[in-house]
Write a protein that holds these residues in place. Structure first.
Motif, PDB file in Angstrom:
ATOM      1  N   SER A 220      34.224  24.455  39.546  1.00  0.00           N
ATOM      2  CA  SER A 220      34.853  23.814  38.402  1.00  0.00           C
ATOM      3  C   SER A 220      36.083  22.973  38.409  1.00  0.00           C
ATOM      4  O   SER A 220      36.163  21.830  37.829  1.00  0.00           O
ATOM      5  N   PHE A 221      36.962  23.390  39.034  1.00  0.00           N
ATOM      6  CA  PHE A 221      38.135  22.644  39.440  1.00  0.00           C
ATOM      7  C   PHE A 221      38.152  21.441  40.399  1.00  0.00           C
ATOM      8  O   PHE A 221      38.416  20.481  39.866  1.00  0.00           O
ATOM      9  N   ALA A 222      37.254  21.816  41.368  1.00  0.00           N
ATOM     10  CA  ALA A 222      36.838  20.582  42.258  1.00  0.00           C
ATOM     11  C   ALA A 222      36.208  19.418  41.241  1.00  0.00           C
ATOM     12  O   ALA A 222      36.517  18.306  41.407  1.00  0.00           O
ATOM     13  N   ARG A 223      35.213  19.671  40.646  1.00  0.00           N
ATOM     14  CA  ARG A 223      34.365  18.895  39.881  1.00  0.00           C
ATOM     15  C   ARG A 223      35.304  18.042  38.798  1.00  0.00           C
ATOM     16  O   ARG A 223      35.437  16.823  38.728  1.00  0.00           O
ATOM     17  N   GLN A 224      36.144  18.820  38.115  1.00  0.00           N
ATOM     18  CA  GLN A 224      37.004  18.081  37.072  1.00  0.00           C
ATOM     19  C   GLN A 224      38.206  17.334  37.821  1.00  0.00           C
ATOM     20  O   GLN A 224      38.562  16.172  37.330  1.00  0.00           O
ATOM     21  N   ILE A 225      38.715  17.925  38.882  1.00  0.00           N
ATOM     22  CA  ILE A 225      39.995  17.130  39.549  1.00  0.00           C
ATOM     23  C   ILE A 225      39.195  15.786  39.985  1.00  0.00           C
ATOM     24  O   ILE A 225      39.987  14.763  40.565  1.00  0.00           O
ATOM     25  N   MET A 226      37.971  15.758  40.569  1.00  0.00           N
ATOM     26  CA  MET A 226      37.211  14.719  41.291  1.00  0.00           C
ATOM     27  C   MET A 226      37.162  13.698  40.344  1.00  0.00           C
ATOM     28  O   MET A 226      36.336  12.145  40.710  1.00  0.00           O
ATOM     29  N   LYS A 227      36.787  13.894  38.958  1.00  0.00           N
ATOM     30  CA  LYS A 227      36.410  13.114  37.973  1.00  0.00           C
ATOM     31  C   LYS A 227      36.949  11.788  37.938  1.00  0.00           C
ATOM     32  O   LYS A 227      38.271  11.652  38.138  1.00  0.00           O
ATOM     33  N   ARG A 228      36.061  10.579  37.690  1.00  0.00           N
ATOM     34  CA  ARG A 228      36.630   9.255  37.883  1.00  0.00           C
ATOM     35  C   ARG A 228      37.191   9.004  38.939  1.00  0.00           C
ATOM     36  O   ARG A 228      37.828   7.917  39.087  1.00  0.00           O
ATOM     37  N   SER A 229      36.851   9.474  40.322  1.00  0.00           N
ATOM     38  CA  SER A 229      37.102   9.092  41.552  1.00  0.00           C
ATOM     39  C   SER A 229      35.921   8.411  42.109  1.00  0.00           C
ATOM     40  O   SER A 229      35.070   7.892  41.264  1.00  0.00           O
ATOM     41  N   SER A 230      35.842   8.389  43.388  1.00  0.00           N
ATOM     42  CA  SER A 230      34.914   7.586  44.202  1.00  0.00           C
ATOM     43  C   SER A 230      33.603   8.179  44.020  1.00  0.00           C
ATOM     44  O   SER A 230      33.514   9.536  43.383  1.00  0.00           O
ATOM     45  N   ASP A 231      32.573   7.930  44.435  1.00  0.00           N
ATOM     46  CA  ASP A 231      31.191   8.529  44.246  1.00  0.00           C
ATOM     47  C   ASP A 231      30.930   9.073  45.370  1.00  0.00           C
ATOM     48  O   ASP A 231      29.597   9.342  45.726  1.00  0.00           O
ATOM     49  N   HIS A 232      31.912   9.091  46.526  1.00  0.00           N
ATOM     50  CA  HIS A 232      31.389   9.830  47.767  1.00  0.00           C
ATOM     51  C   HIS A 232      32.634  10.533  48.488  1.00  0.00           C
ATOM     52  O   HIS A 232      33.524  10.100  48.522  1.00  0.00           O
ATOM     53  N   HIS A 233      32.248  11.685  48.944  1.00  0.00           N
ATOM     54  CA  HIS A 233      33.332  12.649  49.397  1.00  0.00           C
ATOM     55  C   HIS A 233      32.749  13.592  50.701  1.00  0.00           C
ATOM     56  O   HIS A 233      31.667  13.210  51.110  1.00  0.00           O
TER      57      HIS A 233
END
Length: 270
Positions: A220-233
């Protein structure tokens, strides 16, 4: 993998890749403090008797201690656990020297902060427990531990974001069920995530190091912290993935790289 490593290394060099550091780095560095959620739950449960069924469930064990022994007891136990001096992984020193705009550190030790100690112009933003800081989601601190404000944070060369808090400088911890329920109730609309973090992550990529995604809390935290970042990690995970991890990585377009952290650290240092 060669191209991916080149993309990661170049991205770090130009500040386009954000390191997202988890507790697995402690084990890699040879630290003796707990380096995953079940181990920390057991450490707490060994000092305060909790029901057997929750001995390896951190949030439940922490909530039990908070309910029956008071919040101060939980905080004191976490302080005691993480006040043990831990080695700083060489990778953290290399990341600190790169003057990255944003580093996320999702554990309670202060190893990343100690790696940054010799650098200029940095500070930390930590998640706060609503039971201790009602109405305030985060606290800002200068490198010397003095409290700061959002305006000061905008001037830092490096922002160290610690969503679950940390031992230092003020013993802020998100650990119990109630701590996380409060944050997770609001995190989908991004309220608990600092504005500067939301700004710095925009269009950037994340590199997960020392992280696993086999529980809902970390996902949950990873998903929300990544929100609106790039589309590839990317994620360095040199071990078999669980089914839930595979699904999460696929959904979030995170490419797992089966590469030991020490090997990646060597490539970065070179």
């Amino acid at each position: 993998m060669g191209n991916d490593l080149s993309d990661i290394l170049n991205g770090l060099a130009n500040g386009r890749v954000i390191p997202y550091l988890g507790p697995g780095l402690l084990a890699e560095a040879g630290a003796t403090v707990p380096s995953d959620l079940p181990a920390l739950a057991e450490t707490l449960s060994n000092q305060v008797t909790v029901p057997h069924r929750i001995r390896r469930n951190l949030t439940a064990a922490a909530q039990y201690i908070e309910n029956f022994k008071h919040r101060k007891t939980l905080k004191d136990l976490l302080d005691k656990t993480f006040s043990v001096e831990t080695p700083v992984h060489p990778l953290l020193l290399d990341l600190a020297a790169m003057h990255l705009p944003l580093i996320v550190h999702l554990w309670y030790d202060d190893s990343m902060a100690r790696a940054l100690a010799g650098q200029a112009s940095w500070g930390r933003i930590q998640g706060l427990s609503q039971s201790e800081h009602f109405g305030h989601w985060t606290g800002c601190y200068q490198a010397d531990g003095q409290e700061a404000d959002a305006a000061a944070a905008e001037q830092w060369r490096t922002v160290l974001y610690e969503p679950w808090g940390s031992l230092r400088p003020a013993g802020n911890y998100l650990a119990s069920d109630s701590d996380f329920v409060e944050v997770l109730t609001e995190i989908d609309i991004q309220t608990p995530i600092p504005a500067i973090v939301q700004e710095l992550r925009r269009d950037r990529q994340f590199l997960f190091i020392g992280c696993r995604f086999n529980d809902q809390l970390q996902r949950s935290f990873a998903r929300q912290i990544m929100k609106r970042s790039s589309d590839h990690h990317w994620a360095l995970i040199d071990a078999p993935l669980s089914r839930n991890e595979e699904r999460f990585l696929r959904e979030q377009n995170i490419l797992p790289l089966s590469l030991p952290i020490t090997e990646f650290a060597g490539r970065l240092a070179a």
